[in-house]
Write a protein that holds these residues in place. Structure first.
Motif, PDB file in Angstrom:
ATOM      1  N   LYS A   1      -0.037  -1.295  -9.497  1.00 17.74           N
ATOM      2  CA  LYS A   1       0.898  -0.200  -9.735  1.00 17.74           C
ATOM      3  C   LYS A   1       1.666   0.194  -8.479  1.00 17.74           C
ATOM      4  O   LYS A   1       2.783   0.701  -8.566  1.00 17.74           O
ATOM      5  CB  LYS A   1       0.141   1.018 -10.278  1.00 17.74           C
ATOM      6  N   GLN A   2       1.052  -0.008  -7.303  1.00 15.62           N
ATOM      7  CA  GLN A   2       1.680   0.336  -6.029  1.00 15.62           C
ATOM      8  C   GLN A   2       1.224  -0.658  -4.970  1.00 15.62           C
ATOM      9  O   GLN A   2       0.233  -1.374  -5.160  1.00 15.62           O
ATOM     10  CB  GLN A   2       1.288   1.754  -5.587  1.00 15.62           C
ATOM     11  N   ALA A   3       1.930  -0.668  -3.859  1.00 13.07           N
ATOM     12  CA  ALA A   3       1.528  -1.540  -2.750  1.00 13.07           C
ATOM     13  C   ALA A   3       1.870  -0.862  -1.430  1.00 13.07           C
ATOM     14  O   ALA A   3       2.831  -0.094  -1.329  1.00 13.07           O
ATOM     15  CB  ALA A   3       2.223  -2.899  -2.842  1.00 13.07           C
ATOM     16  N   ILE A   4       1.057  -1.164  -0.416  1.00 11.50           N
ATOM     17  CA  ILE A   4       1.317  -0.709   0.951  1.00 11.50           C
ATOM     18  C   ILE A   4       1.296  -1.927   1.856  1.00 11.50           C
ATOM     19  O   ILE A   4       0.323  -2.691   1.864  1.00 11.50           O
ATOM     20  CB  ILE A   4       0.261   0.315   1.416  1.00 11.50           C
ATOM     21  N   LEU A   5       2.378  -2.120   2.608  1.00  9.24           N
ATOM     22  CA  LEU A   5       2.515  -3.248   3.525  1.00  9.24           C
ATOM     23  C   LEU A   5       2.510  -2.699   4.944  1.00  9.24           C
ATOM     24  O   LEU A   5       3.394  -1.936   5.324  1.00  9.24           O
ATOM     25  CB  LEU A   5       3.812  -4.010   3.271  1.00  9.24           C
ATOM     26  N   VAL A   6       1.507  -3.080   5.733  1.00  6.34           N
ATOM     27  CA  VAL A   6       1.363  -2.576   7.095  1.00  6.34           C
ATOM     28  C   VAL A   6       1.630  -3.711   8.079  1.00  6.34           C
ATOM     29  O   VAL A   6       1.005  -4.768   8.002  1.00  6.34           O
ATOM     30  CB  VAL A   6      -0.045  -1.992   7.327  1.00  6.34           C
TER      31      VAL A   6
END
Length: 328
Positions: A195-200
């Motif tokens: 549903k969501q993503a975080i790219l660090v």
């Protein structure tokens, strides 16, 4: 800049008493040994010579070094206060260790691809914070790696992530760091449900990452070109097709891109590129945290948790689709 290391004078107790001291009046100057060249300098010289006299062999050795440098250390384990469950998955002839905190079958879960050693240690705080917010967390890492069956760390991780996602179902979010963040985008492009993503500190350009590795190792452009050809032959496709501006526009879920402006491993503009080409992305820029420091920063973690709750974090990057990539 190279700094010379001067020889340390011997302690008085080690001076031979039978040897008369040398006085300044005698006009003798003590002999000072030349500083030794740093081992890394000699390694770069050897790499460059190999590239001149045996470029094909140097390229093969360079790919082995790249495999070693890009290999992931694994996933967080033994986190105090967070009971974990481990299981081994047999996926198409390979074994993957999966670690979970909480119950991903009953709770919304966050998926974590493998990390390098520094990132693995830093991610422990994320696991504690995520489970405290009611999420289950699922992490995975491959058991061993053999060069004979290897394609690339990026594609291996992408394939493993897709398999874990099929086993666990749709993720509430998927979070990746550096090369792991690039594998997140590839997996989403290939059908990973989240549903969501975080790219660090995300790598957006595998070709540029290869060139950075070649430059740091001192291999030279001739060896770099051969390494690129060998790698593309190994994986069966060109690296240009894996660049962010080619795969990101097809991904429509909300994405938070976090990148430090002074990242000395993956330039900030690669994170900005993801923010431009992902259709529902926002960019959170930090300053002077570095490539791995972003993961250790409590403010970044707090903002990422707010993003997972639906808050608008960071800036929306506006770009015209009428301009080809690279034109400003």
């Amino acid at each position: 800049m190279l700094l010379s290391r001067h020889a340390t004078p011997a302690p008085d107790s080690l001076t031979d008493a039978s040897t008369p001291p040398v006085s300044a009046a005698q006009g003798d100057v003590p002999e000072t040994p030349l500083p030794a060249a740093p081992p890394r300098l000699w390694a770069r010289v050897a790499q460059r010579l190999a590239g001149v006299f045996a470029p094909h062999h140097a390229a093969r050795q360079g790919l082995l070094q790249l495999d070693e440098a890009s290999a992931f250390a694994g996933c967080p384990r033994g986190i105090e206060g967070c009971p974990e469950h481990r299981e081994t998955l047999s996926l198409r002839g390979r074994r993957v260790q999966m670690v979970s905190w909480g119950d991903p079958r009953r709770q919304p879960y966050v998926l974590l691809p493998p990390l390098d050693a520094t990132g693995r240690d830093a991610m422990a705080a994320w696991v504690r914070a995520l489970t405290a917010q009611g999420f289950a967390v699922v992490a995975f890492a491959r058991e061993g790696r053999t060069v004979a069956t290897q394609t690339s760390t990026l594609l291996e991780t992408t394939g493993d992530m897709l398999e874990v996602g099929r086993r666990c179902g749709e993720a509430a979010a998927v979070i990746g760091h550096s090369l792991g963040a690039m594998s997140v985008v590839l997996a989403l492009h290939q059908g990973l449900r989240a549903k969501q993503a975080i790219l660090v500190s995300a790598q957006a350009d595998p070709r540029a990452a290869l060139h950075r590795f070649v430059d740091r190792a001192g291999m030279g452009p001739r060896v770099g070109a051969r390494m690129l050809a060998l790698l593309e032959s190994r994986i069966g496709q060109g690296l240009d097709g894996l660049q962010a501006h080619r795969i990101a526009p097809a991904i429509g879920i909300p994405v938070l891109v976090v990148h430090d402006l002074l990242d000395d491993e993956v330039p900030w503009d690669e994170g900005e590129r993801f923010a431009r080409h992902l259709t529902a992305a926002r960019l959170l820029t930090t300053l002077d945290l570095g490539h791995h420091g972003v993961l250790n920063d409590p403010t970044v973690l707090r903002d990422c948790l707010r993003f997972l709750k639906g808050e608008a974090i960071g800036d929306k990057v506006v770009s015209s689709p009428n301009l080809p990539y690279g034109v400003t």
